[in-house]
Design a protein around this motif. Structure first.
Motif: not given
Lengths: 331, 331
Positions: A238-257
């Motif tokens: 999740l931390a890396e998804a956050g780095h990627l989202a911030r650098a790209s200026g987007v939101a990221v949703d991870v699907q638990r399933a």
């Protein structure tokens, strides 16, 4: 330009030159360096290897990818939790992974080792052998290094590689992209949790921590397949998804399933009273790759879709905030 | 290949973002890294600078020169003997010097900083500024780094450069060559001796230790002038002459009368009861260059002949063994 002559390759010595139990102080710098360098065969691109003021490399492409990492004893590794060879493998793997995450292939590494004078020579040599063996998996050479005394073991690695297509940055993800993961994720964190409680099993998780197996082919494959953004998971998913989202200026949703809660993770979760999902979401020592691809793209081998990219900012799990542990902080 | 967009240059912040006395633990990793990176302007060859998994560099020549060094607090520097900026200058200088000694010019560096959590942010930022300022002297960029916690300050630097003519190795000296030296030699050792006794003068020597001034133009000039071998003096003049002699399979004789025993060295020698020659023969922190040239060659600007190369092995002073201190050992 007249190239200097190549450095001949040489394998490790089968007859150690130091008595059992010898320390770095006993060995002396130059004898030890000679033994270390014997463990580092040099590729054809290395015109001058270890031993001069600097190494000289032939670079075939016009773009070079460079990254550097520190590993500190007691913080990034414990000598009682892994063998010297394992720690060598891990030190190389985490650096190779940074080039992997750009879509590049590693050609050359340098290694600095600071260590107490009473460290056993055998530890340093086994560490070097593990490091060299991991580098050999990707055909890379250890072209230089430094060795000095310090109060605790500190390993400093710099890695150089090349990209044959455009490097994949963190900043290219676009709304509508698919989020995908390559490699095991959470296994090393599970192994670390086990070791932290004084256990040694499940062995498969402990081994995943001691000697990670990053998906080295997945990085260049993702670049070839048109990945829009990529990052290696070293601070937690999740931390890396956050780095990627911030650098790209987007939101990221991870699907638990979509996340793989493998059986050993479930077993450790049950034994330690922990949510196995926390290993997957917060773990960082597997060096999996997190990448985004345009919607409808064929994902390259090894990648599994685990989420989506949208307008906005931040990271969610199934559309909601996640309040469990999400990763690693350095200070 | 589509190059990623360049990283804009930015100067250091004139308004520090952290309160006076703030520590690394107070600052947190990411805020501190942002402040550090602001001190590192990026050259045109840097396609991607700090902040992604790896930096991406455009390399114009087919040969890259690489070296790495560790500096450990209490061993290679003391915070009470030099300012953070001075230590930053020194860390950069000793690495740039390794490329200088190949006849190359530095383009890019990476820097790893391991430090206790209670280190003041101001120290880290001033260190970074000194490092950046030294790099600016040669037009080089700090393209990546790492920051982590450790019990003592450890600085790990990797330097990359290019050679426009063949790199000058340690191994090319031939009998009949002239041995020549460029740069101040022994001044930093004199300064260190003064500091070690608790004094702060002569200031010129203390400053030479705190902020060495390696002869950065002399390396490429020596390569252009046909130097047959070259090494930077970091382990002491006689010790480095020994490394060069061994790598080249020759004997080296240093002529005492050719060595410059500058007045401040004589003053310190008298004050401390030391032979000023020992600073010149054993000192290593000035990062002077020792090179060999064919007999009769015009020495490039900055080089002074100090000896000769002959058949045989080993190093002598005026034809005889020298039994004073000759340099630095790492273990």
């Amino acid at each position: 330009m007249t190239p200097p002559s190549s450095v001949p390759s040489s394998g490790p010595s089968s007859q150690p030159s130091f008595p059992p139990g010898a320390t770095l102080a006993d060995a002396g710098e130059f004898g030890l360096i000679e033994e270390l360098v014997r463990r580092f065969p040099q590729g054809e691109h290395v015109l001058v290897g270890p031993g001069d003021d600097a190494a000289v490399l032939r670079v075939r492409t016009g773009h070079v990818v460079v990254s550097t990492d520190l590993m500190v004893e007691g913080r990034h590794f414990r000598r009682e939790w892994a063998s010297a060879a394992d720690i060598g493998h891990r030190a190389a793997a985490q650096n190779i992974s940074d080039v992997n995450a750009m879509g590049g292939r590693v050609t050359s590494l340098t290694i600095g080792l600071a260590a107490p004078a009473d460290l056993e020579v055998a530890w340093a040599l086994d560490f070097a052998q593990g490091f060299a063996d991991e580098c050999a998996l990707v055909g890379a050479s250890v072209v230089g290094g430094d060795l000095t005394r310090a109060d605790q073991v500190v390993v400093a690695v710099t890695v150089m590689g090349v990209c044959t297509v455009a490097p994949v940055l963190r900043s290219g993800a676009r709304p509508g992209d698919v989020l995908a993961l390559a490699g095991r994720q959470g296994w090393a964190a599970g192994g670390l949790a086990v070791l932290g409680r004084g256990f040694r099993s499940p062995r498969v998780l402990v081994e995943a921590y001691r000697r990670p197996e990053p998906p080295y082919d997945a990085g260049p494959a993702a670049a070839d397949a048109g990945a829009t953004a990529m990052i290696d998971v070293s601070d937690g998913l999740l931390a890396e998804a956050g780095h990627l989202a911030r650098a790209s200026g987007v939101a990221v949703d991870v699907q638990r399933a979509a996340l793989d809660l493998a059986e050993p993770l479930q077993a450790v979760g049950a034994a330690l009273g922990a949510d196995p999902l926390s290993f997957v979401l917060g773990g960082g020592d597997d060096h999996a790759l997190l990448a985004t691809f345009p919607a409808g793209a064929d994902l390259p081998e090894g990648f599994t879709p685990i989420g989506t990219v949208g307008e906005g900012s931040g990271v969610t799990l199934d559309g909601a905030a996640y309040d469990g542990p999400t990763g690693w902080t350095h200070f």
